[in-house]
Design an enzyme around this catalytic site. Structure first.
Site, PDB file in Angstrom:
ATOM      1  N   ASP A 189      28.867  20.267  43.238  1.00 20.83           N
ATOM      2  CA  ASP A 189      28.775  18.991  42.390  1.00 20.83           C
ATOM      3  C   ASP A 189      27.552  18.606  41.965  1.00 20.83           C
ATOM      4  OD1 ASP A 189      29.667  16.342  41.384  1.00 20.83           O
ATOM      5  OD2 ASP A 189      31.623  17.054  41.866  1.00 20.83           O
TER       6      ASP A 189
ATOM      7  N   THR B 112      27.141  13.539  38.702  1.00 20.56           N
ATOM      8  CA  THR B 112      26.948  12.721  37.697  1.00 20.56           C
ATOM      9  C   THR B 112      27.639  11.387  37.735  1.00 20.56           C
ATOM     10  OG1 THR B 112      28.924  13.730  36.397  1.00 20.56           O
ATOM     11  CG2 THR B 112      26.863  14.566  36.112  1.00 20.56           C
TER      12      THR B 112
ATOM     13  N   PHE C  32      36.650  22.905  38.563  1.00 27.14           N
ATOM     14  CA  PHE C  32      36.814  21.510  38.022  1.00 27.14           C
ATOM     15  C   PHE C  32      35.620  21.114  37.222  1.00 27.14           C
ATOM     16  CE2 PHE C  32      39.620  21.823  41.973  1.00 27.14           C
ATOM     17  CZ  PHE C  32      40.738  21.537  41.292  1.00 27.14           C
TER      18      PHE C  32
ATOM     19  N   THR D 290      42.849  21.351  30.124  1.00 23.80           N
ATOM     20  CA  THR D 290      43.473  20.297  29.598  1.00 23.80           C
ATOM     21  C   THR D 290      44.427  20.502  28.473  1.00 23.80           C
ATOM     22  OG1 THR D 290      43.206  17.965  28.652  1.00 23.80           O
ATOM     23  CG2 THR D 290      41.570  19.732  28.135  1.00 23.80           C
ATOM     24  N   ASP D 291      45.485  19.676  28.375  1.00 21.50           N
ATOM     25  CA  ASP D 291      46.581  19.929  27.311  1.00 21.50           C
ATOM     26  C   ASP D 291      45.769  19.538  26.043  1.00 21.50           C
ATOM     27  OD1 ASP D 291      46.545  17.001  27.633  1.00 21.50           O
ATOM     28  OD2 ASP D 291      48.565  16.994  28.004  1.00 21.50           O
ATOM     29  N   GLU D 292      44.738  18.659  25.994  1.00 25.59           N
ATOM     30  CA  GLU D 292      44.213  18.421  24.791  1.00 25.59           C
ATOM     31  C   GLU D 292      43.772  19.686  23.690  1.00 25.59           C
ATOM     32  OE1 GLU D 292      41.640  14.967  25.015  1.00 25.59           O
ATOM     33  OE2 GLU D 292      42.443  14.138  26.889  1.00 25.59           O
TER      34      GLU D 292
ATOM     35  N   TYR E 291      35.378  16.506  23.105  1.00 25.31           N
ATOM     36  CA  TYR E 291      35.890  17.072  24.463  1.00 25.31           C
ATOM     37  C   TYR E 291      36.591  18.294  24.345  1.00 25.31           C
ATOM     38  CZ  TYR E 291      38.804  17.065  28.423  1.00 25.31           C
ATOM     39  OH  TYR E 291      39.574  17.501  29.608  1.00 25.31           O
TER      40      TYR E 291
ATOM     41  N   LYS F 120      36.485  22.278  25.783  1.00 26.11           N
ATOM     42  CA  LYS F 120      37.412  22.653  26.793  1.00 26.11           C
ATOM     43  C   LYS F 120      38.042  23.921  26.249  1.00 26.11           C
ATOM     44  CE  LYS F 120      38.167  21.617  30.400  1.00 26.11           C
ATOM     45  NZ  LYS F 120      37.613  21.969  31.736  1.00 26.11           N
TER      46      LYS F 120
END
Length: 355
Positions: free
Chosen positions: A32, A35, A80, A133-135, A159, A163
């Site tokens: 990681d 941030t 992730f 993501t579903d976006e 964003y 993705k």
């Protein structure tokens, strides 16, 4: 013991997955960058756990990723690592391209090169699982059917565009190189340890401080809410039995308008910590909508239910109540995460929106 390289494992969803994995006896190498949203307090219960190896670094650091693969020989990489907040992507889109697109591309290349040199027995069981993501599917209108795995991509924010690009790269590495990839697209997550720029923790913490509860537009935008524990259980199931090259939609079957969610949070707080200054719903403040705000997201998760036997276990109302209680019971975590950088972000994002 199974070993997994988990990237972004100190964030909200990643840390939940790491904690679940350790309970299952999986050895975790956790990479990681730490941030603003990465928080080692999320992993406090693993501080003395030799089965959790934390590495501070970037998925774009090919030399570091290559070393971790060669040294620990993971059976899976679970990615992730991402910039994940729409509002931040509107302010600084380049950061999302760097991490979500270029970082994912670098990670895929290093993993692919390492995987090609593995013995056949190890290469055949290895998996690369990318969390999305579903976006990426765009926006739905009220009567549209939910997103399925075959819904065309139509991202509307920097964003979601970043993705979507990452998803396409994952698919391309499977088709071009044969890398055994898996892809999941989830709906809005909620639960303990979520960074308080997101709707639910922001409302909880603002309400407790008797600050305005900013809601974009009229609060009519609809999201499908998925408890983070359910999400991580689904990810583990996909990793265990998913078909390489396939994608799986993960949803909570809990569509709510933003206003409904905020009003429910307020009513729970009224019950748990009543304020002498009046009901928390009185703090609701409608602010100027953000650019390109998608109206509705909804996930059809019948594919993962039929193929892998997964379905959400959390009821939204009880899950939300549990989430509110967690924030009330963990003031030290809240205090640590509400840094100067977080306060500066709130001032930047909501300035000029009518608060």
């Amino acid at each position: 013991m199974t070993c997994q390289l988990v990237t972004g494992g100190a964030g909200f969803i990643g840390s939940c997955y790491v904690l679940q994995a350790r309970r299952r006896g999986v050895r975790v190498v956790n990479l990681d960058k730490l941030t603003y949203a990465g928080n080692m307090d999320n992993l406090a219960q693993l501080r003395n756990d030799s089965g959790h190896i934390f590495v501070h670094g970037d998925i774009g650091n090919a030399e570091l990723v290559g070393y971790l693969l060669e040294h620990y020989h993971p059976d899976a990489v679970v990615n992730f690592a991402a910039e994940s907040h729409v509002d931040r992507s509107i302010v600084e889109p380049e950061a999302f391209v760097r991490t979500n697109v270029l970082g994912t591309a670098a990670l895929l290349r290093v993993v692919k090169d390492w995987w090609r040199c593995l013995p056949v027995d190890h290469a055949s069981v290895f998996r690369f699982l990318h969390i999305s993501t579903d976006e990426v599917y765009g926006a739905l209108q009220p009567n549209d059917p939910p997103f399925t795995e075959s819904t065309p991509y139509s991202p509307n924010s920097p964003y979601s565009a970043s993705k979507a690009a990452a998803d396409h790269l994952v698919h391309a590495f499977h088709e071009t190189y044969g890398l055994p990839t898996l892809l999941t697209n989830c709906s809005n997550n909620y639960g303990p340890r979520q960074f308080p720029e997101k709707l639910i923790p922001l409302m909880i913490l603002n309400a407790l401080a008797r600050k305005p509860l900013p809601i974009y537009g009229k609060g009519a935008n609809i999201r499908d809410w998925l408890h983070v524990e359910d999400h991580c259980t689904a990810i583990a199931r996909v990793l265990e039995a998913g078909q390489p090259g396939c994608k799986y939609n993960i949803g909570g079957r809990a569509e709510r308008t933003n206003l409904e969610v905020v009003r429910t949070v307020c009513s729970i707080l009224d019950e748990m910590v009543p304020s002498p200054q009046g009901e928390y719903a009185g703090l609701i403040t409608f602010v100027t909508d953000r650019p390109g705000h998608d109206f509705r997201y909804a996930i059809d998760c019948s594919c993962i239910a039929a193929a892998l036997g997964w379905k959400p276990q959390y009821d939204f109302d009880s899950g939300l109540r549990e989430t509110v209680r967690w924030y009330l019971d963990n003031p030290d975590w809240v205090e640590h995460v509400r840094s100067g950088a977080y306060r500066q972000w709130l001032a930047l994002n909501y300035a000029g929106r009518g608060m």
